[in-house]
Write a protein that holds these residues in place. Sequence first.
Motif, PDB file in Angstrom:
ATOM      1  N   ALA A 274       3.189   5.879  -5.373  1.00 56.92           N
ATOM      2  CA  ALA A 274       3.091   6.153  -6.832  1.00 56.92           C
ATOM      3  C   ALA A 274       2.017   7.292  -7.287  1.00 56.92           C
ATOM      4  O   ALA A 274       2.100   7.919  -8.050  1.00 56.92           O
ATOM      5  CB  ALA A 274       3.025   4.740  -7.329  1.00 56.92           C
ATOM      6  N   GLU A 275       0.861   6.892  -6.555  1.00 55.02           N
ATOM      7  CA  GLU A 275      -0.481   7.809  -6.909  1.00 55.02           C
ATOM      8  C   GLU A 275      -0.434   9.234  -6.583  1.00 55.02           C
ATOM      9  O   GLU A 275      -0.494  10.097  -7.217  1.00 55.02           O
ATOM     10  CB  GLU A 275      -1.527   7.171  -6.138  1.00 55.02           C
ATOM     11  CG  GLU A 275      -2.851   7.797  -6.448  1.00 55.02           C
ATOM     12  CD  GLU A 275      -4.057   7.450  -5.593  1.00 55.02           C
ATOM     13  OE1 GLU A 275      -5.107   8.204  -5.641  1.00 55.02           O
ATOM     14  OE2 GLU A 275      -4.249   6.266  -5.070  1.00 55.02           O
ATOM     15  N   ALA A 276       0.478   9.476  -5.554  1.00 53.49           N
ATOM     16  CA  ALA A 276       0.663  10.714  -5.050  1.00 53.49           C
ATOM     17  C   ALA A 276       1.633  11.596  -5.827  1.00 53.49           C
ATOM     18  O   ALA A 276       1.270  12.858  -6.358  1.00 53.49           O
ATOM     19  CB  ALA A 276       0.731  10.921  -3.350  1.00 53.49           C
ATOM     20  N   ARG A 277       2.657  11.178  -6.155  1.00 54.84           N
ATOM     21  CA  ARG A 277       3.736  11.597  -7.137  1.00 54.84           C
ATOM     22  C   ARG A 277       3.107  11.702  -8.496  1.00 54.84           C
ATOM     23  O   ARG A 277       3.286  12.778  -9.124  1.00 54.84           O
ATOM     24  CB  ARG A 277       4.835  10.716  -7.189  1.00 54.84           C
ATOM     25  CG  ARG A 277       6.090  11.519  -7.717  1.00 54.84           C
ATOM     26  CD  ARG A 277       7.559  10.628  -7.275  1.00 54.84           C
ATOM     27  NE  ARG A 277       8.640  11.304  -8.153  1.00 54.84           N
ATOM     28  CZ  ARG A 277       9.460  12.278  -7.628  1.00 54.84           C
ATOM     29  NH1 ARG A 277       8.980  12.838  -6.640  1.00 54.84           N
ATOM     30  NH2 ARG A 277      10.270  12.746  -8.594  1.00 54.84           N
TER      31      ARG A 277
ATOM     32  N   GLN B 143       8.997   2.932 -10.890  1.00 52.40           N
ATOM     33  CA  GLN B 143       9.841   2.235  -9.961  1.00 52.40           C
ATOM     34  C   GLN B 143       8.781   1.504  -9.120  1.00 52.40           C
ATOM     35  O   GLN B 143       8.595   0.389  -8.723  1.00 52.40           O
ATOM     36  CB  GLN B 143      11.131   2.821  -9.691  1.00 52.40           C
ATOM     37  CG  GLN B 143      11.865   1.646  -8.717  1.00 52.40           C
ATOM     38  CD  GLN B 143      13.130   2.308  -8.055  1.00 52.40           C
ATOM     39  OE1 GLN B 143      13.344   3.376  -8.692  1.00 52.40           O
ATOM     40  NE2 GLN B 143      14.025   1.565  -7.308  1.00 52.40           N
ATOM     41  N   ALA B 144       7.954   2.548  -8.313  1.00 54.51           N
ATOM     42  CA  ALA B 144       7.071   2.051  -7.351  1.00 54.51           C
ATOM     43  C   ALA B 144       6.253   0.969  -7.834  1.00 54.51           C
ATOM     44  O   ALA B 144       5.955   0.053  -7.331  1.00 54.51           O
ATOM     45  CB  ALA B 144       6.390   3.170  -6.722  1.00 54.51           C
TER      46      ALA B 144
ATOM     47  N   GLU C  22       0.985  -1.066   0.082  1.00 52.10           N
ATOM     48  CA  GLU C  22      -0.017  -0.015   0.126  1.00 52.10           C
ATOM     49  C   GLU C  22       0.865   1.318   0.021  1.00 52.10           C
ATOM     50  O   GLU C  22       0.652   2.148  -0.687  1.00 52.10           O
ATOM     51  CB  GLU C  22      -0.822   0.104   1.114  1.00 52.10           C
ATOM     52  CG  GLU C  22      -1.860   1.294   1.297  1.00 52.10           C
ATOM     53  CD  GLU C  22      -2.337   1.531   2.839  1.00 52.10           C
ATOM     54  OE1 GLU C  22      -2.768   2.696   2.657  1.00 52.10           O
ATOM     55  OE2 GLU C  22      -2.524   0.647   3.516  1.00 52.10           O
ATOM     56  N   THR C  23       1.982   1.177   0.809  1.00 48.56           N
ATOM     57  CA  THR C  23       2.985   2.459   0.816  1.00 48.56           C
ATOM     58  C   THR C  23       3.289   2.710  -0.612  1.00 48.56           C
ATOM     59  O   THR C  23       3.274   3.961  -0.975  1.00 48.56           O
ATOM     60  CB  THR C  23       3.924   2.147   1.847  1.00 48.56           C
ATOM     61  OG1 THR C  23       3.508   1.970   3.053  1.00 48.56           O
ATOM     62  CG2 THR C  23       5.210   3.239   1.901  1.00 48.56           C
ATOM     63  N   LEU C  24       4.042   1.685  -1.242  1.00 51.97           N
ATOM     64  CA  LEU C  24       4.627   1.748  -2.709  1.00 51.97           C
ATOM     65  C   LEU C  24       3.293   2.254  -3.563  1.00 51.97           C
ATOM     66  O   LEU C  24       3.644   3.247  -4.537  1.00 51.97           O
ATOM     67  CB  LEU C  24       5.091   0.708  -3.291  1.00 51.97           C
ATOM     68  CG  LEU C  24       6.330   0.069  -2.458  1.00 51.97           C
ATOM     69  CD1 LEU C  24       6.562  -1.364  -2.849  1.00 51.97           C
ATOM     70  CD2 LEU C  24       7.349   1.145  -2.498  1.00 51.97           C
ATOM     71  N   LEU C  25       1.906   1.953  -3.484  1.00 50.64           N
ATOM     72  CA  LEU C  25       0.931   2.511  -4.273  1.00 50.64           C
ATOM     73  C   LEU C  25       0.496   3.864  -3.972  1.00 50.64           C
ATOM     74  O   LEU C  25       0.314   4.534  -4.747  1.00 50.64           O
ATOM     75  CB  LEU C  25      -0.146   1.343  -4.309  1.00 50.64           C
ATOM     76  CG  LEU C  25       0.173   0.067  -5.091  1.00 50.64           C
ATOM     77  CD1 LEU C  25      -1.110  -0.881  -4.570  1.00 50.64           C
ATOM     78  CD2 LEU C  25       0.264   0.462  -6.570  1.00 50.64           C
TER      79      LEU C  25
ATOM     80  N   LEU D 140      -3.757   3.006 -14.655  1.00 52.10           N
ATOM     81  CA  LEU D 140      -3.182   1.971 -14.373  1.00 52.10           C
ATOM     82  C   LEU D 140      -2.679   1.682 -12.768  1.00 52.10           C
ATOM     83  O   LEU D 140      -2.890   0.512 -12.214  1.00 52.10           O
ATOM     84  CB  LEU D 140      -1.626   1.843 -14.876  1.00 52.10           C
ATOM     85  CG  LEU D 140      -0.777   0.693 -15.066  1.00 52.10           C
ATOM     86  CD1 LEU D 140       0.094   0.776 -16.469  1.00 52.10           C
ATOM     87  CD2 LEU D 140       0.139   0.425 -13.792  1.00 52.10           C
ATOM     88  N   ILE D 141      -2.532   2.634 -12.073  1.00 51.29           N
ATOM     89  CA  ILE D 141      -2.327   2.639 -10.639  1.00 51.29           C
ATOM     90  C   ILE D 141      -3.477   2.327  -9.914  1.00 51.29           C
ATOM     91  O   ILE D 141      -3.633   1.375  -8.961  1.00 51.29           O
ATOM     92  CB  ILE D 141      -1.825   4.112 -10.053  1.00 51.29           C
ATOM     93  CG1 ILE D 141      -0.396   4.146 -10.444  1.00 51.29           C
ATOM     94  CG2 ILE D 141      -1.951   4.089  -8.745  1.00 51.29           C
ATOM     95  CD1 ILE D 141       0.188   5.557  -9.989  1.00 51.29           C
TER      96      ILE D 141
END
Length: 561
Positions: free
Chosen positions: A434-437, A450-451, A428-431, A478-479
């Motif tokens: 990725a979503e926020a960035r 990469q995430a 969840e942290t990685l996702l 995709l995310i």
Amino acid sequence: MRYIELKWTLWVAVAIYAFSSCKSDLENVPIETQTLEQVFDTNDSAGTNANRFLTDCYRYLPNTGNRVGGDFLDSGTDDAVSSNPTNTSVQQLALGTYTDDSYPDNRWSDFYKGIRIASIFIQNIDRVPLKGQLSNGTPLKRVWKAEARFLRAMFYFELVRRHGGIPLLGDKVYQLSDDIELPRNSFQECVDFIVAECDAIKDSLRVDPFDLPNYGRPTKAAALALKSRILLYAASPLYNGGNIGGQNPLTGYADFSVARWQAAEHAAKEIMDLNLFQLEPEFKQVFITRNKERIFSKQGGNNTSIENNNGPIGYAAGVNNGRTSPTQEFVETFGMINGLDITDPNSGYNEDDPYSGRDKRFYATVFYNGAMWLSRAVQTFEGGADKPGGTRQQTKTGYYLRKFMGNFEESVNYSGVNHDHILFRYAETLLNYAEARNERLSVPDQAVYQAVENIRRRAGLSPFELPPGLSQEQMRSLIHNERRKELAFEEHRFYDVRRWKIAEQEFNKELHAMVIYETGTGTIRQPVPILKMNFEKRMYLAPIPFNEVIKNPNMEQNPEW
């Protein structure tokens, strides 16, 4: 005098004040029948009873699994339906047939009970002459107080993601004699409070999340994970300028700010920079072993509850109730092992052999016709052992839920496996990151790629790499899909679709089953409709419980309820 629910949920404190017990053997006396003087004993240098009181607060942490009237919360989304033949609580969520007096996932009273217990602990622990410290020198009393503040912040978050702004009590412990008619705090005030609590306590909590004697207690990473999640919600379209209440401060921000996405990105990155966590190599093992992907869990112990409640019904081993029926729409979100969607002409997808060569997470999440379980193939064709027809509860869709279960493919019966309630994990942290960035940038960069690719690599996709040159919108889609697959049945989909503000499209669809016939000439598969979801704009937020509104003139209801 008016008495709102915030007052009548104070039963624990009443019991503590009202009763006394024998001091000679308090270990054998229920914690709720001890006075505050006994719990926070000025002569108890070990803090034995205070620790028991704090431990009692943990039971108010949310459960996962079959908790909403016997169903997964996700059975109120487009990912699944309840197999129960009656009109269940979770089906009311899918059909939108609930009212402000009958919300199926109303936890208002429970979470305010937890908030009160935590605040009592915070207010009284300094009475105890507690000795001891962590190896890094942090006094144990400070650690325990930080744990109570984390639990309280977690309870507030659970209320906020349901209702928006809610009354914040701070450190105040109200008594039954207090005339409390508190108004709701704004959404921003609630977010700011939870974030501030996480920042204030993070360096007072334990650091090692894998310390077995203290497993289940929050660590610094747990505080950061809660901060990451609340900031992701706050940055999302439902709240970040997409306020369904217009200028109503209770339901979100009046304007959009990209800085909110940046704050969510930085919060997730702070967890990543701890370098404590990693994705468990085998997806199935995440949920049945204690591993380095788990950030924070509520302990559930070793049992077969998930298997018994959700397993295919045609097996003699154990009690299999087949409660959860994943939809055809959910099955189709899983692409092929080569990373391509099943709709891509180059994917290799074969309609006559639809379950071969799929994303490995599919096999770890869904039982399909022909899947191996308890030493035989699952039979979800019409008249099969796991879909026999008649009045017995059984799959409505041709699928059963597989996720969270032990590795019983070649077994003949079940045995206890770890079924902790995982509240935060590293995927969840990685996702989140990725979503926020991705939302902060105009075009996704290598860090976003990469995430997401780390998640896809663990899923066994080959190639796992994403195509270069994706736009922000393409990466967003995709995310969203990766979250749906990776975090399925972990109570994210229900809230993700709401915070993305796309529920009016996604949760007004007709859902489908796959009806399968085995004939002398082969297998016939036919998608058929099973449920038409209904979602109205007001359902983005749950209603404030009816009894709260009528008893408290300062308690404003959510829009259109």
